[in-house]
Scaffold this motif. Structure first.
Motif, PDB file in Angstrom:
ATOM      1  N   PRO A 265      -1.686  -2.524  -6.497  1.00 45.59           N
ATOM      2  CA  PRO A 265      -3.228  -3.079  -6.350  1.00 45.59           C
ATOM      3  C   PRO A 265      -3.264  -4.751  -5.546  1.00 45.59           C
ATOM      4  N   GLU A 266      -4.469  -4.876  -5.212  1.00 45.04           N
ATOM      5  CA  GLU A 266      -4.692  -6.246  -4.468  1.00 45.04           C
ATOM      6  C   GLU A 266      -4.326  -7.262  -5.300  1.00 45.04           C
ATOM      7  N   ASN A 267      -4.387  -7.242  -6.402  1.00 48.29           N
ATOM      8  CA  ASN A 267      -3.924  -8.848  -6.918  1.00 48.29           C
ATOM      9  C   ASN A 267      -2.333  -9.143  -6.843  1.00 48.29           C
ATOM     10  N   VAL A 268      -1.665  -7.763  -6.862  1.00 49.63           N
ATOM     11  CA  VAL A 268      -0.305  -8.202  -6.694  1.00 49.63           C
ATOM     12  C   VAL A 268       0.281  -8.499  -5.448  1.00 49.63           C
TER      13      VAL A 268
ATOM     14  N   SER B 242       0.675  -1.142  -0.045  1.00 49.42           N
ATOM     15  CA  SER B 242       0.102  -0.089  -0.004  1.00 49.42           C
ATOM     16  C   SER B 242       0.677   1.233   0.018  1.00 49.42           C
ATOM     17  N   ALA B 243       2.037   1.116   0.529  1.00 48.36           N
ATOM     18  CA  ALA B 243       3.019   2.225   0.674  1.00 48.36           C
ATOM     19  C   ALA B 243       3.350   2.619  -0.831  1.00 48.36           C
ATOM     20  N   LEU B 244       3.316   1.621  -1.773  1.00 50.59           N
ATOM     21  CA  LEU B 244       3.827   1.942  -3.176  1.00 50.59           C
ATOM     22  C   LEU B 244       2.516   1.799  -3.861  1.00 50.59           C
TER      23      LEU B 244
ATOM     24  N   ALA C 256       8.880  -9.230  -7.017  1.00 44.37           N
ATOM     25  CA  ALA C 256       8.443 -10.275  -7.976  1.00 44.37           C
ATOM     26  C   ALA C 256       7.166 -10.217  -8.541  1.00 44.37           C
ATOM     27  N   ALA C 257       6.209 -10.134  -7.531  1.00 44.87           N
ATOM     28  CA  ALA C 257       4.793  -9.905  -7.913  1.00 44.87           C
ATOM     29  C   ALA C 257       4.601  -8.815  -8.665  1.00 44.87           C
ATOM     30  N   ALA C 258       5.168  -7.776  -8.271  1.00 40.40           N
ATOM     31  CA  ALA C 258       4.831  -6.238  -9.090  1.00 40.40           C
ATOM     32  C   ALA C 258       5.434  -6.444 -10.218  1.00 40.40           C
TER      33      ALA C 258
ATOM     34  N   PRO D 258       5.713  -2.687 -12.347  1.00 36.24           N
ATOM     35  CA  PRO D 258       7.133  -2.692 -11.980  1.00 36.24           C
ATOM     36  C   PRO D 258       7.329  -1.682 -10.910  1.00 36.24           C
ATOM     37  N   ARG D 259       7.926  -1.967  -9.799  1.00 34.59           N
ATOM     38  CA  ARG D 259       8.527  -1.252  -9.097  1.00 34.59           C
ATOM     39  C   ARG D 259      10.179  -1.323  -8.832  1.00 34.59           C
ATOM     40  N   SER D 260      10.795  -0.272  -8.920  1.00 36.69           N
ATOM     41  CA  SER D 260      12.291  -0.350  -9.091  1.00 36.69           C
ATOM     42  C   SER D 260      12.818  -0.669  -7.584  1.00 36.69           C
TER      43      SER D 260
END
Length: 324
Positions: free
Chosen positions: A153-156, A148-150, A188-190, A196-198
């Motif tokens: 969404p839920e599915n991630v 949530s800080a990033l 990985a999930a993102a 993606p998040r770095s």
DNA sequence: ATGGTTTTTACTGCGTC
DNA sequence: GACGCGGTAAAAACCAT
């Protein structure tokens, strides 16, 4: 030459071929096209690629009988509640009934009642005390917090949970921190989810160092055979565009540039983030909505030099496309 | 550990507002 | 003169072996 320069980010290519070869098979993940593996232990069909749970509870956990009144239900019932992934122990741990009745339904003596009360207390403590369960509980909490800080969404989060759970089951945890593995799972999930998040972004919300995240991530990916494609540059575009308050036209143009680049094969071996940043910059020039290189480098966390280099390449690729 | 690649850092020159 | 931009060289980071 290309042999060496295309090493890093080109796993994508191999996997594209793999995907095509598996396309005729029936077991293909609807989300990412990856191979599916059935996990009979949990009655799930899980995508090996992205951890997506395609089919859950293939075995109907419900009763096979019908009960017409509560008495009949008591007689026929041999099983407990269905299992669920939502609870850290899948609802499978011991539960002591709240009613002060014995196995035959007779009332308990007051002494027995006290005893049962104490047992309930201890059982409750033990249930969450089992190390793995506590572990999971904490990890899921962390995943939720970071996600949530990033703004993921839920599915991630769900995918991250699945990955973490698998890591736990395969005994990947010993010697590694819960935080680290949780962060790696989320990372990985993102990426699987195309949002993606770095690593740097992950570092800001995680309690572990960047190096450890990266190391753990590689380890988890390898051990669990998670096949993760290199991030698609296009997936960064929307975020950059909105961070810079640019129009949709810029976004559209940027995507176009990237697609051309892909066809020309310019993107191989280069950082996807850099490519995306350069595309946004180049696009802002082409559409007369100027942003400076330093602004882009700011939101993309990439150096200006890299932007310069990439965007030249992008424009060159654009030139050599016949239809434009 | 190594070697080859990409990215970053630091610095310099050029044109414009 | 500050700023945006472009280029270069050397250092650092990265990845596969």
């Amino acid at each position: 030459m290309t042999d060496t320069t295309t090493r890093r980010y080109t796993r994508e290519r191999d996997e594209e071929e793999n995907e095509q070869s598996t396309e005729d098979e029936t077991l293909v993940c609807p989300e990412c096209g990856g191979k599916l593996a059935s996990d009979s232990e949990h009655g799930e069909t899980v995508c090996k690629e992205c951890g997506l749970v395609v089919e859950e509870d293939e075995i109907d956990p419900g009763p096979e009988w019908r009960a017409f009144d509560s008495k009949e239900k008591d007689e026929k019932s041999r099983v407990g509640a269905p299992t669920t992934n939502m609870m850290h122990d899948k609802g499978l741990s011991t539960n002591i009934g709240w009613q002060d009745k014995d196995a035959y339904g007779n009332a308990l003596s007051s002494r027995q009642r006290e005893k049962m009360q104490r047992l309930r207390t201890w059982n409750e403590r033990f249930r969450t005390r089992d190390s793995k369960e506590r572990n999971l509980k904490q990890a899921l909490g962390e995943i939720d917090r970071m996600a949530s800080a990033l703004g993921l969404p839920e599915n991630v989060r769900e995918t991250a949970s699945v990955i973490y759970r698998r890591a736990l089951e395969e005994d990947l945890l010993p010697g590694r921190s819960i935080e680290g593995v949780a962060t790696a799972s989320l990372y990985a999930a993102a990426r699987k989810a195309g949002t993606p998040r770095s690593l740097d972004e992950l570092t800001t919300v995680s309690r572990v160092e960047k190096d450890e995240i990266a190391r753990t991530y590689r380890y988890v990916v390898r051990e669990l055979n998670l096949e993760i494609k290199p991030a698609d540059p296009e997936s960064y575009v929307p975020r950059f565009v909105s961070d810079l308050d640019l129009s949709e036209e810029v976004e559209r143009r940027a995507r176009q540039l990237l697609q051309n680049a892909k066809q020309e094969g310019v993107h191989s071996g280069k950082s996807p983030v850099g490519l995306a940043a350069a595309a946004v910059y180049a696009s802002s020039l082409l559409t007369n909505e100027k942003v400076t290189q330093s602004e882009v480098s700011e939101v993309a966390n990439i150096s200006e030099v890299t932007i310069r280099n990439r965007y030249h390449e992008l424009l060159e690729a654009e030139e050599s496309v016949p239809g434009l």
